[in-house]
Each structure stands twice: as C-alpha cells, then as structure tokens.
Design an enzyme around this catalytic site. Structure first.
Site, PDB file in Angstrom:
ATOM      1  CB  CYS A 235      -0.952   0.002   1.197  1.00 28.34           C
ATOM      2  SG  CYS A 235      -2.020  -1.458   1.191  1.00 28.34           S
TER       3      CYS A 235
ATOM      4  CG  HIS B 126      -3.168   3.186   1.937  1.00 27.99           C
ATOM      5  ND1 HIS B 126      -3.777   2.741   0.771  1.00 27.99           N
ATOM      6  CD2 HIS B 126      -3.259   2.162   2.805  1.00 27.99           C
ATOM      7  CE1 HIS B 126      -4.201   1.508   0.952  1.00 27.99           C
ATOM      8  NE2 HIS B 126      -3.892   1.130   2.176  1.00 27.99           N
TER       9      HIS B 126
ATOM     10  CG  ASN C  29      -6.660  -1.085   1.708  1.00 23.66           C
ATOM     11  OD1 ASN C  29      -6.020  -0.805   0.696  1.00 23.66           O
ATOM     12  ND2 ASN C  29      -6.088  -1.387   2.862  1.00 23.66           N
TER      13      ASN C  29
END
Lengths: 342, 401
Positions: free
Chosen positions: B177, B327, B357
């Site tokens: 990520c 993020h 996500n």
C-alpha cells in the site's frame, strides 16, 4: 551552504548463494523425456540448483547480501535502501522487508521489490544509480534472486531443463564522479513480445462461465494463482540475439567506448548459444565472456550477480575492470549497462 | 556533498543550511539555494537513457537543475459494486459494523472480462489525456502493484496496450500500500538522476483475487482499482516533489501478508537434499492475512512521524499544506492521523467509503477524484502518505500541476 556536486555510484561488494541440491541432466532424464546430450548441446546447461527442505529464497538472498557486505566491510545498519529484484517473492506484497529484517538493519531503511524478470538485476543497478544520483540515497544493496523452480512445470521438458534457483547481491555506494562505476545504460521493454514468455495469472473459471459484467454469480471471485512458466523458446532466442547486441552497442556509444575497451561480457545466463551469438556479433573473444550457466541454469534475476560474484572471487574480474552487462527476458524487457567493478 | 533536505522554490521562506547526518538526509532529495543558478552535473545527461538528446549532446555534460512535476492524473474502477449488505449475505457481518469500524460502505470488484491491465490502461489514458500527452513520448512506465497478472510483471503489457511505439522501459514495483508513493519517488529519482523525462506512474491492485471471501476480518476491507499520474522532468522552479520520507521494517511483516505456500514436501522430509524433495510442487500465494489491531497501531504511530519528517525536510509546516491524502485503508486511521497532525477535516481527502482499501491504487484514485471534482487545484500542496504490508510506509510533500 548546499554544495552541488557531481554524484557517481560505485560497486563495492558482491556476494551470491545457491541451494545445496544439484539436479543434473541425467536426474532430469528420469522424470521427463530428455537426455544429458540434448540439454547440454542445445543450452549449455549440465546442472542446476533447486531449493529443498528448509531452504528459502529469503535465506539465499540474505546469504548473498551478507557476503557482499562482508566483502565491502560494510555495516548493514548503514544501508539506506534495499532493492530486491525478483519475479518470485515469498509474499505477494514483496520479499525485500523480510530480507531487511534478517540482515538486522536497525535504521528502518526502505526495502522494496522490483519485478522485471531476467532483466531485473540490471534494472536494479540502474534504479540504485538513479536513487543515488537523484534521490539522495547513499548505500544501496541490490539483490537479484529468484526461485523459478517453484513455478516450473516439471513435466514439461521444454522448460524444466532450463531453470534454477539462486541469489546474488551487489552493494552500490554514492561516490564522487571520478569514481563512478555506472558509465552508461540502455533499457527497453516491448509488451508485444509478452506472449512468448510468461507465467500468467489463472483467473477463476467464473469469468468464462458468465456474461460480461455485474452478474451476481461473478461474486465472490475465486482465489487466483499463477500458471507455470510458458515459453516459445525459438522466439525468445531470436529476440535475445537481435536486441541484446543493439542494446550493448547503444550503451557503449553513450559511454564513448567500443567493445575493445571492455574487459568482460556478462550476459544474463539463459542459454550458451545466446551468449555465443551475442559475443560473436559484438566481436568479443571467448576469453572475455563470463559464463557459469553450465552449473546453475537460468536463475533469472540472480544470474548476472551470481556469475559476477564467481568471476570476482576467482580472480578473473579485478578492480578497475570494465564490464558490459546485459539482461533480457520476459516482458519482453531487455537492457544493458557498462559498469566498472570496484 | 549535496545536503538532502528537499527542494526549494522561491516561495518557501527558509533555506536549510544545516548539515544533517547522511542517513537522515539521504531519503529526501536535493537542496538548492533559491534563486541562485547553479551548475549541477547531471551525470545522466552523459550516461542515461536520454532519448531526446542528440549523440553529441549526450557526451557533453549538460549541467541543469532538475525538477519533476505532476501533470496529469486518471483512475478507473470495476463496474461491480459490492455493498456491506451484499457482504452480510456471505459472511457474518453487517453494514453498521463495517461502516462504523472502517468507514467503508461499498467496494468495487473485478468481474467478467475485466482485468487489472484494462483498469491500469484506462487510468493511464485518462492521465495522458488530461496532460494532452502522446504515449509515444513516454520513456518509462512504473506499475506499482502487488497483484500483477503475470509473475514476471504487468508493466510491459500495459505499455503494449497504450500503444507506445518507442519501446520505453516498463517495470513493476512492489511495495504493497506504499507502492504509489514509492513509485512517485522512483519517478523523481529516475528523472533527477537517470535522465528520464516523461514517466507514467500507475498504482493498481486487484486484491479481490487474493482475499479470503469467507474471512469477515479481511474480506470487508479490500477493493480493486487503478490510478495513474504522469510525471515530467522540468526546471527546478516548477518542481512538484518537495520532499519525501520512506521506511521499511520487516519486523512487522508478520502482521500483514499473503505468503507463498510452499509444497508440503518441505514439512514431510528432513533438511536438505533428500531425493523426495525433487521435483518441487508448484507454489501459490495464500490469501491476505492480517492482524488488524497491530496494523492500525503501526499506521497511527508511524504515519504522522513520517509526514512531519517530510514537512521538516521541505521547510514547511502542516499549515502550509492544502490537503492531507493518506492511503485509504480505514477512516479511523485517517481521522487519527489528521488529528495528530492538526489537519482540519475539510483538508482531508477521503473516498474509501465507496472503494474500500485498493492498496497501491488508493492514493491516485482519491487524488484523481479530488482533482476532477475541483477540490485540488493547480499549485495546491499535498501531504501524501502510504503505509502497509512490509511493513513499509512513507510520505511525500507534492505540488499538483
């Protein structure tokens, strides 16, 4: 006052590691229809190493890295970047941080993976150079490591004879321009040729059963996995023999050199006939060509640092020697770098 | 030696002149004294993959200040939207539970003939369109992903679909990520130190393919998407990457991963070399495993530190920053980080309610929406930070447009 200086990068340590299990052509002839003669004549390979037991790619990479750091008498805590060049990480999120952990780096240096198949190590060197020259990094560990045995179809005699597992590492350090060890490079990709070599994702069968989008039956998706390595050897051979000499000539020109200025030709160790053809096309005499694939097969991103390490430790490659290194493979991606050792 | 404490433009009030230890300094780029024209040896002008420099020029050291600017952005998501209610039908969960604890209400999942390649290409084309840029002039494509569609990487296939005729280098970067932030820094390094000029950075992931859809602890969190930014070489005055701060800590790796499943042979036999170990069975990757509590604690601890460090290197404070772009993992992480850094809610970019996500795609996806909706305008300063598996985390202070 900020002093703006020329930045170079030098290669100061090298190491490698291979699994203990050595599989010979005769061993392979027992599991697929092939022979020692067929394999060695067509590829130059006689043996390859394959991970077994408690071995892992992480352990190989760490061993290679530690040997490189040892050669350079360098403390791993002073590393500020670790580049793991691999197509076969031991986690989909990458293997570099685990290697950083095993090396015992206490200053949380950035560690990430680069995937560019058999061009991975050359790409890793260029990335290290870019990060040093343009990103403020100073001590970069570049590791080329692959465990292709885990993605090979061991019943396919067209591919299973070719690949082996290994790891190699080089420590690259910032330096003044006079000591610069990366003289030039030339890198390319061509996705058109991608169909000749790959290990594509196997999507779940749901995709084929149903219509285009949004059908409730598409969800949830089945878990994906990667297929075994598939290769059109003839096309890959032709690509390598065509593109690699061009790339090296381009890199030489950018460095203001000719092949006569170069001490060693160090190609990705895929096939001895490719190595021979490229050497011939570039007018490199045999004694200047580094080759160890007879013992290790094609170890993908590990092949160049593995061969470099053996050539250094055997005394062939000496400090100050100039090397034309070139990787080529899946992507298709290929590239070369003119480097100076030590 | 160049003191790496961030690029300065004339608008930044203070010049850093303190020499910092090399480790702390090494991750954030160069420092130039504003307004003074200095000759910097761009060794890349000699050695690099410069395609736009004639052969004679490529041997003359051309000494220029080098910056990089972000000039185009794009994103793409699958068509199938899966709501929390949809998930409550396949695992024991509820819309309330998910939205309160994560902030997520819907996520997109690839289906039918969709692919990560197609999403990445769509995002890239939109970015190139925004910048009015010809794909044939790209000299580097960075595909930041943990879920390529080939173990050898996805970047070259994207290059092919974009129709790039000049064989630009295309490769994958894997940093979970944090991938996109890392991709931006890599683009900057390649431009400033490698002679590259037009770099496409794509963040794209198809985590739905590696999620255990029977595990309510993880399957509620993830979605698929792609985002892309075009980064171009420019003069230092226009520089859009003001500073960065990147780290990894493998010690925390056990809290989040999708490790390789080695064949069972390893467990059955002794240490090495037994004939039964060969040939190895084919390997595969397990589903995503996560200790959510530990990952949450890590993010809330490390991300503010990293952003503060990047701000300091750039000679800025949070008040100078227009937007906080994290993020998009969990709204509570975003809120906690914003609070710790004193960012008011209206400066915080968040779209995870709709997408979940999306790993390396999350930052460029959120950035693209914020740009196209008119929130983020040219000249705005953004503190961007990624964090995730590795563990790896990092931040960058960037200027849009």
């Amino acid at each position: 006052m900020p002093k703006l200086v020329r930045k170079g990068c030098k290669l100061v340590g090298c190491g490698s590691a291979v699994p203990s299990l050595s599989v010979s052509n005769d061993d392979l002839s027992k599991i697929v229809d092939t022979s020692d003669e067929w394999i060695s004549v067509r590829t130059g390979i006689r043996n390859r190493r394959v991970m077994s037991g408690k071995e892992s790619l992480k352990k190989l990479a760490v061993e290679a890295a530690q040997k490189a750091l040892e050669m350079a008498d360098f403390d791993p805590n002073d590393l500020d970047l670790i580049l793991m060049c691999t197509s076969t990480p031991e986690d989909i999120f990458g293997s570099a941080p685990q290697i950083q952990r095993e090396l015992g780096c206490r200053n949380s240096p950035l560690a990430y993976d680069i995937t560019a198949a058999c061009s991975g190590f050359v790409l890793g060197l260029i990335s290290a150079a870019s990060h040093i020259r343009g990103g403020g990094f100073r001590n970069v560990l570049v590791i080329g490591a692959d465990g292709l045995s885990r993605f090979v179809d061991w019943t396919d005699r067209g591919t299973c004879i070719l690949f082996g597992d290994a790891a190699g590492a080089v420590l690259v350090q910032a330096c003044d321009a006079e000591e610069d060890g990366l003289l030039s490079f030339d890198l390319h990709s061509d996705g058109e040729g991608g169909r000749h070599l790959g290990a594509p994702i196997n999507d779940n069968e749901t995709d084929e059963l149903l219509g285009s989008n949004g059908s409730a039956l598409d969800f949830p998706p089945k878990k994906s996995s990667y297929s075994c390595i598939q290769m059109n050897g003839k096309e890959v051979f032709r690509f390598a023999v065509r593109c690699v000499p061009q790339s090296i000539e381009s890199a030489l020109e950018k460095a203001g050199l000719v092949s006569g200025n170069v001490d060693w030709l160090l190609l990705h160790q895929a096939n001895q006939r490719i190595i021979d053809a490229v050497a011939t096309r570039l007018d490199f005499p045999q004694e200047k060509v580094i080759s160890n694939l007879a013992n290790y097969g094609n170890t993908s991103a590990a092949s160049i640092p593995l061969a470099l390490d053996e050539a250094i430790r055997s005394g062939k490659v000496k400090p100050g020697h100039t090397i034309a290194a070139a990787g080529f493979g899946a992507g298709l991606t290929w590239g070369s770098a003119i480097i100076r050792w030590g």
